[in-house]
Design an enzyme around this catalytic site. Structure first.
Site, PDB file in Angstrom:
ATOM      1  N   ASP A 274       0.862  -1.176   0.000  1.00 37.19           N
ATOM      2  CA  ASP A 274       0.000   0.000   0.000  1.00 37.19           C
ATOM      3  C   ASP A 274       0.904   1.233   0.000  1.00 37.19           C
ATOM      4  O   ASP A 274       1.677   1.444   0.943  1.00 37.19           O
ATOM      5  CB  ASP A 274      -0.885   0.018   1.240  1.00 37.19           C
ATOM      6  CG  ASP A 274      -1.909  -1.105   1.241  1.00 37.19           C
ATOM      7  OD1 ASP A 274      -2.173  -1.658   0.160  1.00 37.19           O
ATOM      8  OD2 ASP A 274      -2.432  -1.432   2.314  1.00 37.19           O
ATOM      9  N   GLY A 361      -6.887   4.787  -8.312  1.00 39.14           N
ATOM     10  CA  GLY A 361      -6.908   5.904  -9.251  1.00 39.14           C
ATOM     11  C   GLY A 361      -7.129   5.509 -10.700  1.00 39.14           C
ATOM     12  O   GLY A 361      -6.960   6.338 -11.598  1.00 39.14           O
ATOM     13  N   ASP A 432     -13.975  -4.354  -1.984  1.00 34.91           N
ATOM     14  CA  ASP A 432     -13.779  -3.998  -0.567  1.00 34.91           C
ATOM     15  C   ASP A 432     -15.105  -4.131   0.182  1.00 34.91           C
ATOM     16  O   ASP A 432     -15.804  -3.134   0.404  1.00 34.91           O
ATOM     17  CB  ASP A 432     -13.266  -2.559  -0.443  1.00 34.91           C
ATOM     18  CG  ASP A 432     -11.888  -2.377  -1.038  1.00 34.91           C
ATOM     19  OD1 ASP A 432     -11.052  -3.283  -0.877  1.00 34.91           O
ATOM     20  OD2 ASP A 432     -11.644  -1.331  -1.673  1.00 34.91           O
ATOM     21  N   ASN A 497     -10.912  -8.390  -0.924  1.00 42.92           N
ATOM     22  CA  ASN A 497     -10.527  -7.905   0.393  1.00 42.92           C
ATOM     23  C   ASN A 497     -11.666  -8.109   1.386  1.00 42.92           C
ATOM     24  O   ASN A 497     -12.770  -8.503   1.015  1.00 42.92           O
ATOM     25  CB  ASN A 497     -10.167  -6.421   0.316  1.00 42.92           C
ATOM     26  CG  ASN A 497      -9.148  -6.127  -0.760  1.00 42.92           C
ATOM     27  OD1 ASN A 497      -8.002  -6.518  -0.652  1.00 42.92           O
ATOM     28  ND2 ASN A 497      -9.562  -5.436  -1.827  1.00 42.92           N
TER      29      ASN A 497
END
Length: 599
Positions: A274, A361, A432, A497
């Site tokens: 990350d 992004g 997520d 995730n």
């Protein structure tokens, strides 16, 4: 002349221009009538000619060739092919689009003539498939016709996961100089289409690979070679294959490897970094606790676990099967060409010869100067900077919601645009989700699971609500529904995730991973929660996950990557293991520039 390490000249800030360059570059090749009388130019012994027709990521191959001590001469016109001493053709993207470029520029005819002369040739991935008569990909489409046979898609109707992504074993069927000593070792594949062996092409085949069926993994005849896998992404094993090709005139320089035990597709262990800017503006690797990346100290600083390029290089040497960068700093005001993650990719790809994924992004945005960029333009810039796959997060959620609402593929979503240009194997969707406990599945319209451990108020069920904006906003869509939708839209892989498990070190969310991996026919990467080697064997033995990703336990040196793999081997899970190279005299030798060899 190749650029110095990490001194790559900055690409144009407009990635639209760069995308258009693919077609412009194709037209920039001068189409001339190719004649057999083209004279061969004298080239230096350490020079190799590269046919890059402008599609996808070939930076990694350039870096691998330079890493081995060779200079690259690019093809600009058909004569450059005919005068090459050794030619490498890294085919990327769709079969039809590649053949269109080759035919329109005269490069296809030059390629046939070069191969007919039995000059040193190495085709990679699509560079192998294009040698065959035709392909069913968006076709039929006619190929170069060098090798008899038709390239078709893997059959996923019986549950086979497609694309075929990961490290698989080769089965050599005849001696081939470039594959010297490769038996028993894993190499990296990423493809949805394959050529099958037949009586008509058996004399060409140098190795097979098994994935649901035996397919052609390499061909060799005389000085002409081609491989379905990616040697530039196959670690030190792949580098040895490239070196064997580049130095094949000298049998004494052939590399071989300590015998391995690879037998089938391996489960992948992925290191995730990350990356974000700290309060001083420096890019650092950090790690969240349920997505919170700040320390609990008085200064509340961003947790700093190291520098991204250095850590990526170390994980490569430690045996990570892939390295994934997640950009968790927006950089929305930056012109595209100045995005800091681009330089991270350029530098990391110079010494990391396993697949690189970048996420964060990948969406439409407008910079501080009012310049608009599409998600395809953003992805294209990442690919040119060294990424092999891009990961889409929030944008994929909105695309899936729209698709489920209308039932129509617009063709305009980031998933559709990028997969159409670069192939679905290049598109990862990062999900997520957060657990929402319920007493009965009838309470919601989303797919739920029966829990092994009841919720805080005794709830026996839960559904997994997808989130956007780094987990800060919940959306009216479940992880199951999202996964099915993005597969239909063209995603080639899912990174799954779990916000509840993130940073807890108590293991992956087995119910969630089983739910999603059973629902789709594309690979699923398990993420969030790893804290011990046992957690990796649990997720592979109890779900259909193709890979497991971890971050904090690797960054903090709590669990080495090799310890994870040794544990998996002990539990009967096939993985790629570190090994040593040796020369023909059987003296052990380290891989080039300190990179560890891998089985």
């Amino acid at each position: 002349m190749e650029a110095a390490p990490c001194a790559v000249s900055r690409p144009p800030s407009s990635a639209t221009a760069a995308v258009r360059k693919r077609s412009k570059r194709s037209s920039s090749f001068t189409k001339v009538r190719v004649t057999a009388s083209a004279s061969a130019s004298s080239q230096q012994s350490n020079s190799v000619t590269l046919l890059d027709y402008g599609a996808g990521n070939v930076r990694s191959l350039r870096n691998a060739i330079r890493h081995l001590g060779f200079h690259i001469t690019d093809v600009h016109k058909p004569e450059d092919i005919l005068t090459a001493d050794r030619l490498v053709f890294p085919g990327v993207g769709a079969f039809g689009a590649a053949m269109q470029v080759l035919n329109q520029t005269g490069l296809g005819e030059a390629l046939r003539m070069y191969i007919d002369k039995d000059k040193p040739f190495l085709g990679i991935c699509l560079g192998l498939q294009l040698l065959f008569d035709s392909s069913e990909e968006n076709g039929p489409v006619k190929g170069l016709g060098v090798i008899p046979g038709t390239v078709g898609r893997f059959d996923s109707t019986q549950g086979l996961i497609v694309p075929h992504i990961g490290w698989n074993a080769l089965q050599p069927v005849k001696d081939s100089g470039i594959l010297h000593g490769i038996e028993g070792h894993h190499v990296y594949f990423v493809h949805s289409y394959r050529a099958l062996p037949s009586e008509d092409n058996k004399d060409w085949i140098s190795s097979l690979c098994y994935y649901g069926e035996s397919f052609v993994s390499s061909v060799s005849r005389g000085n002409v070679n081609a491989v379905q896998f990616h040697p530039e992404k196959s670690g030190a094993v792949g580098l040895s294959i490239l070196q064997n090709f580049l130095r094949q005139s000298s049998s004494s320089s052939l590399k071989t490897l300590v015998p391995g035990k690879a037998s089938k597709l391996a489960k992948r262990v992925i290191a995730c970094l990350d990356v974000r800017a700290n309060d001083k503006g420096d890019l650092v690797v950090t790690k969240g606790d349920q997505y919170d990346v700040r320390e609990t100290t008085g200064d509340n600083e961003v947790r700093n676990l190291g520098k991204p390029v250095e850590l990526a290089g170390q994980y490569y040497k430690d045996g990570a099967d892939e390295v994934s960068f997640l950009n968790i700093t927006g950089f929305r005001d930056f012109p595209l060409g100045d995005l800091p993650m681009l330089e991270v990719l350029r530098c990391a790809s110079e010494n990391v010869f396993v697949p690189l994924t970048v996420g964060g992004g990948i969406r439409d945005f407008t910079d501080a100067n009012g310049r608009y960029y599409s998600s395809l333009e953003v992805a294209s810039e990442y690919f040119r900077s060294g990424a092999d796959k891009i990961s889409i997060g929030s944008d994929a959620v909105f695309a899936a919601e729209e698709y489920l609402l209308t039932g129509v593929k617009s063709g305009k979503t980031s998933i559709e645009q990028i997969s159409r240009v670069y192939g679905n194997q290049a598109v990862v969707v990062s999900i997520d989700p957060r657990r929402v406990f319920i007493k009965s599945p009838d309470e919601v319209k989303f797919k739920s699971v029966k829990l092994m451990k009841p919720g805080p108020n005794g709830e026996e069920y839960a559904w997994y609500q997808c989130t956007v904006k780094g987990g800060r906003e919940g959306r009216p869509i479940g992880a199951y529904e999202l996964a099915k939708a993005v597969e239909h839209l063209g995603a080639g892989e899912i990174l799954l995730n779990c916000i509840d498990c993130d940073g807890q070190g108590e293991g992956y969310d087995i119910e969630l991973i089983k739910l999603v991996s059973d629902a789709v026919t594309i690979p699923v990467i398990a993420s969030s929660g790893a804290g011990a080697v046992e957690h990796f064997s649990e997720v592979f033995q109890q779900t259909n996950a193709s890979a497991a990703l971890a971050a904090g336990i690797f960054h903090r040196n709590e669990v080495p990557i090799q310890s994870v793999k040794e544990h998996l081997l002990d539990r009967g899970v096939e993985v790629r293991m570190l090994s040593m190279e040796k020369t023909q005299s059987n003296q052990p030798e380290m891989a080039p520039r300190g990179a560890a060899a891998v089985v």
